[in-house]
Write an enzyme that holds these catalytic residues in place. Structure first.
Site, short mmCIF file in Angstrom:
data_model
loop_
_atom_site.label_atom_id
_atom_site.label_comp_id
_atom_site.label_asym_id
_atom_site.label_seq_id
_atom_site.Cartn_x
_atom_site.Cartn_y
_atom_site.Cartn_z
N GLY A 79 -25.15 76.75 70.91
CA GLY A 79 -26.43 76.45 71.54
C GLY A 79 -26.76 74.98 71.39
N GLY A 80 -28.04 74.63 71.55
CA GLY A 80 -28.46 73.24 71.51
C GLY A 80 -28.22 72.58 70.16
CG PHE A 81 -28.62 73.24 65.29
CD1 PHE A 81 -29.69 72.51 64.82
CD2 PHE A 81 -27.56 73.49 64.41
CE1 PHE A 81 -29.72 72.01 63.51
CE2 PHE A 81 -27.57 73.01 63.11
CZ PHE A 81 -28.66 72.27 62.66
CB VAL A 84 -23.12 79.98 65.83
CG1 VAL A 84 -23.49 80.95 64.72
CG2 VAL A 84 -24.36 79.26 66.35
CE LYS A 105 -27.98 78.55 65.15
NZ LYS A 105 -29.33 78.63 65.75
CG ASP A 200 -36.57 77.89 71.86
OD1 ASP A 200 -36.78 77.99 73.08
OD2 ASP A 200 -35.50 77.47 71.39
#
Ligand code: ATP
Ligand code: MG
Length: 389
Positions: A79-81, A84, A105, A200
């Site tokens: 994802g955006g971070f 994972v 993550k 979110d």
């Protein structure tokens, strides 16, 4: 950002340890208290400053080891971070940490998110514990590296379960169980002594265990609610297109009611089996809310909205109740939206339709002559590539 240490300037025990802030009992530390430049809290102290959090501090080599060196085969998603990975900790890694699968993550150092989101995750999830919030087990902070270690949820995200092409169709009762669990998670955040706005809420942030119990994940964008008689907090508009409330997009004013709107979007996804935004749909149907909301109020047109695959699984009254709830959550103005506590009550009243839910079961007849041996051999090779025995 944290004031007393940076990645290149790690804290010195002698001086800063003395300054470790001991939070007043039961008083949750807010993100701003920790991010404040004058805050005496040091990132190295987080696991002790967040009293009772039991967060474990991992080293990068330890996380490398448990994820097969962040191997491709352990990748669960991205994802955006950042990516994972699945990992497995054994009971020898840390006293008090039981053997279990975990999700690790890792911050993508070239990505759009960074230290603030990592810290928010630790500050919120380190202090908030609830059956419908994902459990943060620990973190890693070494030089530029920022990682988070969570309990592993074997069914992944609701987004994957609901929309992935070859996923099992989720029956109505399961969808309502998920909606109720997620509503309880949000209600817990909103009703806390210091309310939290999740900001979110979307199907990819709802994770599922093997029994479809759901847990909210991703607190990187979460905000402490307004204080001192304020009605809202003003922030840069962040979140995900298709889920954010109209007043938040227009003004940057954020309240718990913004989460209620996003909840309405996910409820609509559960009802329709359609994504909140989809550019492949005809233009007037691309935004799910714009297309479906007007139909929710009209019992005669409701069946145009409901996921066809649910046929025969839900009663008219149940469908109408949920449609009316989604309609209210998706009100353009905040006032008519229900609180998450009200949402929980409505969803409790539609639980318990025991539709049969049978997972697809594939039985390969063992035979010396068919292709199954070849299939099993291929599977074994893949497992070996991925290092699974
Ligand atoms: N604790 C977990 N257990 C199992 N799978 C997980 C866990 N956390 C994340 N995942 C998987 O990793 C994927 C990526 O998660 P992540 O939250 O980083 O991104 P996202 O939600 O897809 O996007 P965004 O950055 O917009 O929130 C998820 O869709 C899910 O499949
Ligand atoms: Mg996410």
């Amino acid at each position: 950002m944290l004031s007393c240490c940076t990645s290149s300037n790690s804290c010195d025990d002698s001086d800063t340890r003395k300054k470790t802030l001991k939070p007043v009992q039961f008083q949750r530390l807010s993100l701003s208290e920790v991010s404040d430049p004058s805050s005496p809290i040091c990132v190295d102290d987080l696991s002790t400053s967040l009293l009772g959090s039991n967060l474990h501090v991992f080293t990068l080599p330890e996380l490398r080891l448990i994820t097969h060196n962040f191997g491709r085969c352990n990748l669960l998603g991205e994802g955006g971070f950042g990516p994972v990975y699945k990992g497995f900790v054994d009971d020898k890694l840390r006293p008090g940490l039981k053997a279990q699968p975990v999700a690790v993550k890792a911050l993508d150092l070239d990505g759009l998110q960074g230290h603030r989101e990592w810290l928010a995750e630790i500050i919120f999830l380190g202090q908030l514990r609830h059956p419908h919030l994902v459990k943060l087990i620990g973190y890693c902070y070494e030089e530029k590296n920022r990682l988070l270690v969570y309990e592993y949820l074997p069914r992944g995200s609701l987004e994957n379960q609901l929309f992935r092409r070859y996923s099992t169709m989720l029956p109505w009762s399961t969808r309502m169980k998920i909606a109720l669990g997620a509503a309880k998670g949000l209600a817990f955040l909103h009703e806390a002594d210091k309310p939290v706005i999740y900001r979110d809420f979307k199907s990819s942030n709802i994770l599922l265990d093997s029994d479809y119990n759901c847990k909210l994940s991703d607190f990187g964008l979460a905000k402490d609610g307004p204080e001192g008689g304020e009605t809202h907090v003003t922030t840069r508009v962040m979140g995900t297109q298709g889920y954010a409330a109209p007043e938040y997009i227009m003004t940057g004013h954020l309240t718990t009611m913004s989460d209620v709107y996003s909840f309405g979007v996910v409820l609509l996804e559960l009802l329709t089996g359609k994504r909140s935004m989809d550019n492949t749909r005809p233009s007037r149907e691309q935004s799910l809310v714009e297309w479906a909301r007007p139909l929710l109020r009209d019992p005669k047109r409701l069946d145009r909205v409901i996921d066809r695959r649910l046929e025969g699984q839900l009663s008219n009254s149940g469908a109408q109740k949920v449609a009316a709830l989604a309609y209210k959550c998706l009100s353009h103005h905040q006032k008519p939206r229900p609180t998450m506590g009200d949402v929980v009550k409505v969803l409790e009243s539609v639980q318990g339709f025991d539709d049969e839910f049978v997972e697809p079961f594939v039985y390969v007849v063992p035979s010396e002559t068919d292709d199954s041996k070849e299939f099993l051999a291929k599977k074994d090779n893949k497992d070996r590539d991925c290092g699974h025995g």
